[in-house]
Design a protein around this motif. Structure first.
Motif, mmCIF file in Angstrom:
data_model
loop_
_atom_site.group_PDB
_atom_site.id
_atom_site.type_symbol
_atom_site.label_atom_id
_atom_site.label_comp_id
_atom_site.label_asym_id
_atom_site.label_seq_id
_atom_site.Cartn_x
_atom_site.Cartn_y
_atom_site.Cartn_z
ATOM 1 N N ALA A 89 2.379 1.694 -11.541
ATOM 2 C CA ALA A 89 3.270 1.596 -10.259
ATOM 3 C C ALA A 89 2.925 0.061 -9.692
ATOM 4 O O ALA A 89 1.964 -0.586 -10.089
ATOM 5 C CB ALA A 89 2.865 2.768 -9.308
ATOM 6 N N ASP A 90 3.785 -0.280 -8.977
ATOM 7 C CA ASP A 90 3.833 -1.624 -8.432
ATOM 8 C C ASP A 90 2.433 -2.017 -7.580
ATOM 9 O O ASP A 90 1.600 -0.882 -7.201
ATOM 10 C CB ASP A 90 4.857 -2.135 -7.319
ATOM 11 C CG ASP A 90 4.939 -1.215 -6.205
ATOM 12 O OD1 ASP A 90 4.121 -1.142 -5.341
ATOM 13 O OD2 ASP A 90 6.013 -0.383 -6.138
ATOM 14 N N GLU A 91 2.109 -3.170 -7.358
ATOM 15 C CA GLU A 91 0.617 -3.265 -6.840
ATOM 16 C C GLU A 91 0.525 -2.842 -5.506
ATOM 17 O O GLU A 91 -0.438 -2.529 -4.901
ATOM 18 C CB GLU A 91 0.646 -4.948 -6.882
ATOM 19 C CG GLU A 91 -1.134 -5.565 -6.670
ATOM 20 C CD GLU A 91 -2.076 -5.089 -7.433
ATOM 21 O OE1 GLU A 91 -3.068 -4.546 -7.053
ATOM 22 O OE2 GLU A 91 -1.500 -4.792 -8.687
ATOM 23 N N GLY A 92 1.814 -2.722 -4.747
ATOM 24 C CA GLY A 92 1.790 -2.240 -3.502
ATOM 25 C C GLY A 92 1.029 -0.904 -3.184
ATOM 26 O O GLY A 92 0.493 -0.530 -2.544
ATOM 27 N N VAL A 93 0.998 0.088 -4.377
ATOM 28 C CA VAL A 93 0.800 1.296 -4.437
ATOM 29 C C VAL A 93 -0.782 1.318 -4.403
ATOM 30 O O VAL A 93 -1.668 2.035 -3.706
ATOM 31 C CB VAL A 93 1.082 2.245 -5.569
ATOM 32 C CG1 VAL A 93 0.513 3.560 -5.821
ATOM 33 C CG2 VAL A 93 2.546 2.307 -5.581
ATOM 34 N N ARG A 94 -1.357 0.376 -5.341
ATOM 35 C CA ARG A 94 -3.000 0.170 -5.280
ATOM 36 C C ARG A 94 -3.529 -0.167 -4.041
ATOM 37 O O ARG A 94 -4.360 0.154 -3.321
ATOM 38 C CB ARG A 94 -3.307 -0.990 -6.390
ATOM 39 C CG ARG A 94 -4.849 -1.050 -6.263
ATOM 40 C CD ARG A 94 -5.344 -1.861 -7.534
ATOM 41 N NE ARG A 94 -4.941 -1.188 -8.655
ATOM 42 C CZ ARG A 94 -6.004 -0.254 -9.209
ATOM 43 N NH1 ARG A 94 -7.011 0.022 -8.474
ATOM 44 N NH2 ARG A 94 -5.832 0.434 -10.175
ATOM 45 N N GLY A 95 -2.797 -1.190 -3.204
ATOM 46 C CA GLY A 95 -3.128 -1.677 -1.858
ATOM 47 C C GLY A 95 -3.248 -0.399 -0.684
ATOM 48 O O GLY A 95 -4.043 -0.460 0.072
ATOM 49 N N GLU A 96 -2.129 0.408 -0.983
ATOM 50 C CA GLU A 96 -1.924 1.561 -0.082
ATOM 51 C C GLU A 96 -3.238 2.209 -0.194
ATOM 52 O O GLU A 96 -3.612 2.878 0.624
ATOM 53 C CB GLU A 96 -0.533 2.211 -0.411
ATOM 54 C CG GLU A 96 -0.346 3.272 0.638
ATOM 55 C CD GLU A 96 1.080 4.091 0.250
ATOM 56 O OE1 GLU A 96 1.151 5.172 0.723
ATOM 57 O OE2 GLU A 96 2.042 3.536 -0.492
#
Length: 364
Positions: A89-96
């Motif tokens: 999934a996009d990097e935003g998911v890891r940050g979230e």
């Protein structure tokens, strides 16, 4: 998901399981149901004080239940977020996922601290008295700073407060103040604040700009309840009435509504001038006196236990330093917890000190 992340999530799940066991979630559900039944009775508000207690306990128990169930659900959800991140999934998911992971770690630690409050009076409201000590006008100013700090802390958490009495100093600040924080476990949480607080700063009252050290004392008592049976015979008290006064000695009230009660056997003196009527001030002053007598009894019992053990407790003496010059730091002298932002602490950001204080006390 990395091995470290998986291990930390497993540790958080184990900690949360311990919290769920300590709070006894099934019993908590039963208590909520019972209090909801009481709150729905048509005659509830025939006794206003009892009704307020029922609604306060209900709101608190419901909050506890929602909080612990919500943390369990969020812990499961964050694992799913990490799995989605691993699947590309996009990097935003890891940050979230990482942001939520950090929030969960803090919230679970905070709730775990609450489960350590198991003292006889820990669930009570807190009666806080602040007194200026050595340091002249700087000490009086510091006492007022501490009062604001605790009132701001309560405001941040949405806890109601009521000021019973303030004795203003002549030049600036206060000689003493007494107020109540109305929240479940307010006493258990704030009791770790009892002791002497020290302020080091360039005195704003010294025209030569010298560094000044001043002290203020904090006393925290549990608010008495009708079940405490603190009986005070009328012949053991002397009641004086006087006119309320504000800063600089100005008259706040044109009637003698303020009340001072002296407990003759012990010499304890309490006063209340915040309410509009003499009857209300007398009732508030009696509550303060009952709390002080209850604490006196508790300390006598503790002293007897300490004598049997052959040891004493001195943790209630000097316990925290607030340094504004030559560097910026607030440090707890018992737990070694320190913060480099005194302005935030004095604006009520004291949860870190409260949590480490509770854990420290539990270890003693």
């Amino acid at each position: 998901m990395s091995t470290d992340v998986a291990a930390d999530l497993k540790d958080l799940a184990a900690t949360l399981a311990g919290i769920e066991a300590a709070l006894d979630v099934d019993r908590l559900r039963a208590q909520v149901a019972e209090l909801q039944e009481q709150a729905s009775r048509p005659d509830l508000w025939d006794d206003v004080e009892h009704a307020q207690q029922v609604n306060s306990r209900l709101a608190h128990k419901q909050g506890d239940l929602r909080r612990v169930l919500g943390l369990r659900q969020r812990l499961e959800d964050v694992e799913v977020l990490y799995e989605l991140a691993e699947e590309g999934a996009d990097e935003g998911v890891r940050g979230e996922a990482e942001a939520e992971h950090n929030r969960l770690r803090k919230e679970i630690a905070s709730l775990e601290t609450r489960t350590l409050l198991a003292g006889e009076y820990d669930e009570r409201d807190a009666l806080v008295t602040i007194r200026s000590e050595a340091g002249g006008v700087d000490a009086a100013d510091f006492a007022e700073m501490l009062m604001r700090m605790y009132l701001r802390w309560a405001e941040r958490h949405g806890y109601p407060t009521e000021v019973y009495d303030i004795s203003f100093a002549e030049e600036a600040g206060i000689k003493s103040a007494t107020f109540v924080v109305k929240a479940p476990f307010a006493y258990g949480v704030l009791s770790v604040e009892q002791g002497t607080h020290r302020l080091v700063r360039i005195s704003p009252f010294d025209n030569q700009g010298r560094r000044q050290t001043s002290f203020a004392g904090v006393e925290v008592l549990p608010v008495t309840e009708t079940t405490d049976h603190v009986e005070i015979p009328e012949n053991e008290i002397r009641i004086d009435v006087f006119r309320s006064s504000g800063p600089g000695g100005q008259s706040v009230n044109t009637t003698d509504s303020a009340v001072r009660i002296t407990h003759l056997p012990t010499g304890l003196v309490v006063s209340c001038q915040n309410e509009k009527s003499q009857i209300q001030n007398r009732a508030a002053a009696m509550r303060v006196l009952q709390s002080r007598l209850l604490e006196r009894k508790r300390r006598q019992q503790q002293a007897e236990l300490d004598a049997l053990k052959g040891e004493g407790s001195s943790w209630g003496n000097q316990m925290r330093s607030y340094v504004l010059h030559p560097y910026q730091m607030v440090k707890d002298l018992r737990t070694e917890h320190e913060v480099g932002n005194p302005a935030a602490v004095l604006d009520g950001d004291i949860d870190g000190f409260l949590e480490t204080g509770i854990r420290w006390r539990r270890q003693q």
